[in-house]
Design a protein around this motif. Structure first.
Motif, mmCIF file in Angstrom:
data_model
loop_
_atom_site.group_PDB
_atom_site.id
_atom_site.type_symbol
_atom_site.label_atom_id
_atom_site.label_comp_id
_atom_site.label_asym_id
_atom_site.label_seq_id
_atom_site.Cartn_x
_atom_site.Cartn_y
_atom_site.Cartn_z
ATOM 1 N N ASN A 1 21.288 7.143 113.897
ATOM 2 C CA ASN A 1 21.012 8.265 115.203
ATOM 3 C C ASN A 1 21.731 8.140 115.654
ATOM 4 O O ASN A 1 21.262 8.702 117.236
ATOM 5 N N GLU A 2 23.351 8.206 116.552
ATOM 6 C CA GLU A 2 24.204 8.416 117.085
ATOM 7 C C GLU A 2 25.343 8.171 116.485
ATOM 8 O O GLU A 2 26.341 7.823 115.364
ATOM 9 N N GLN A 3 25.858 9.808 116.807
ATOM 10 C CA GLN A 3 26.852 10.195 115.959
ATOM 11 C C GLN A 3 28.041 10.745 117.042
ATOM 12 O O GLN A 3 28.038 10.231 118.368
ATOM 13 N N GLY B 1 21.494 5.147 108.654
ATOM 14 C CA GLY B 1 20.512 4.680 108.704
ATOM 15 C C GLY B 1 20.181 4.394 110.769
ATOM 16 O O GLY B 1 19.710 3.794 111.474
ATOM 17 N N SER C 1 28.333 9.294 111.718
ATOM 18 C CA SER C 1 27.301 8.204 111.988
ATOM 19 C C SER C 1 27.350 7.439 110.468
ATOM 20 O O SER C 1 27.875 7.513 109.646
ATOM 21 N N PHE D 1 34.381 20.290 116.220
ATOM 22 C CA PHE D 1 34.529 19.236 116.501
ATOM 23 C C PHE D 1 33.791 18.865 115.231
ATOM 24 O O PHE D 1 33.046 18.926 114.337
ATOM 25 N N TYR E 1 29.809 15.177 110.428
ATOM 26 C CA TYR E 1 29.343 16.255 110.798
ATOM 27 C C TYR E 1 30.652 17.230 111.363
ATOM 28 O O TYR E 1 30.929 17.178 111.735
ATOM 29 N N PHE F 1 31.811 11.299 118.460
ATOM 30 C CA PHE F 1 33.011 12.649 118.322
ATOM 31 C C PHE F 1 34.238 12.365 118.545
ATOM 32 O O PHE F 1 34.583 11.828 118.900
ATOM 33 N N GLY F 2 34.835 13.181 117.833
ATOM 34 C CA GLY F 2 36.727 13.320 117.882
ATOM 35 C C GLY F 2 36.175 14.299 119.073
ATOM 36 O O GLY F 2 35.770 14.892 119.711
ATOM 37 N N HIS G 1 27.130 19.487 106.705
ATOM 38 C CA HIS G 1 26.569 17.549 107.260
ATOM 39 C C HIS G 1 27.446 17.112 106.261
ATOM 40 O O HIS G 1 26.834 17.975 105.017
ATOM 41 N N ASN H 1 28.345 9.550 106.969
ATOM 42 C CA ASN H 1 28.093 10.904 108.233
ATOM 43 C C ASN H 1 29.334 11.547 108.725
ATOM 44 O O ASN H 1 29.783 10.761 109.437
#
Lengths: 114, 113
Positions: free
Chosen positions: B100-102, B98, B95, B91, B33, B104-105, B48, B31
């Motif tokens: 649910n935690e992204q 399965g 992830s 940004f 985004y 970030f750069g 996404h 994933n």
């Protein structure tokens, strides 16, 4: 649609003061809730999260409790440090999947002084 | 383990020019985004990817924005032609399937003059 409302900043506190940053949300169903932090010059980092009602997320002395009855997820810390100075973002994600977009609040800048 | 990286960190261009932003997600993250924060406002979702496919592009503001993720690895976001209101911090996040935690750069700060 989903939305997140955070208290306006900046928030200025003395070191060792108690911190509360308010966050309320509007969403259908039961979203997951997050607090992200952005330190100066860095990207967003996940601070803590909660995935269901009454869950308490905690990390680095910060806590937030998922309150469905008040649709809130307020961030608290008992004693802030200068190193906590950053921008804090409250966010939620759609409950219908495990890979879904985040909806953010506007961010609250925290400045901690000696 | 390397985190999410973005290039460039800053870009200053004139209205009407083209800019391409790049994001390299964490290895193995399907994933990817894109988000944008306009000055002082909330961070808004743009789109996404799941691997190389666009899963949700509901946040893309208009057809001046084109995102690609060839081969399901890095992604590019092209703005052509850039307008003043495109200024902000872009940004990228990734992830695992399965989870649910992204992650970030650091973001790319785009200034359109």
């Amino acid at each position: 649609g989903d939305s997140v409302t955070q208290m306006e900043g900046p928030v200025t506190l003395s070191e060792e003061a108690f911190l509360t940053i308010n966050c309320t949300y509007t969403a259908t169903g039961y979203p997951s809730l997050f607090w992200y932090v952005q330190y100066p010059g860095e990207g967003l980092q996940l601070l803590l999260k909660a995935t269901k009602a009454d869950d308490k997320g905690s990390n680095k002395g910060f806590e937030a409790t998922y309150r469905k009855e008040t649709t809130s997820f307020h961030l608290e810390k008992g004693s802030v440090q200068v190193s906590d100075s950053a921008v804090y973002f409250c966010a939620l994600s759609d409950p219908t999947g495990t890979a879904s977009k985040l909806t953010f609040g506007t961010g609250t800048r925290l400045q901690v002084t000696l | 383990e390397a985190g999410v990286t973005q290039f460039p960190s800053h870009s200053v261009i004139e209205k009407g020019q083209t800019v391409t932003l790049r994001c390299d997600p964490i290895s193995g993250h399907d994933n990817l985004y894109w988000y944008r924060r306009v000055m002082g406002k909330e961070i808004k979702f743009l789109l996404h990817f799941v691997k190389e496919s666009k899963q949700d592009e509901s946040g893309m503001p208009n057809n001046r924005f084109l995102a690609e993720r060839t081969g399901g690895t890095y992604s590019t976001l092209k703005v052509q032609p850039a307008e003043l209101e495109d200024s902000g911090v872009y940004f990228c996040a990734s992830s695992q399937s399965g989870i649910n935690e992204q992650f970030f750069g650091p973001g790319t700060r785009l200034t359109v003059l």
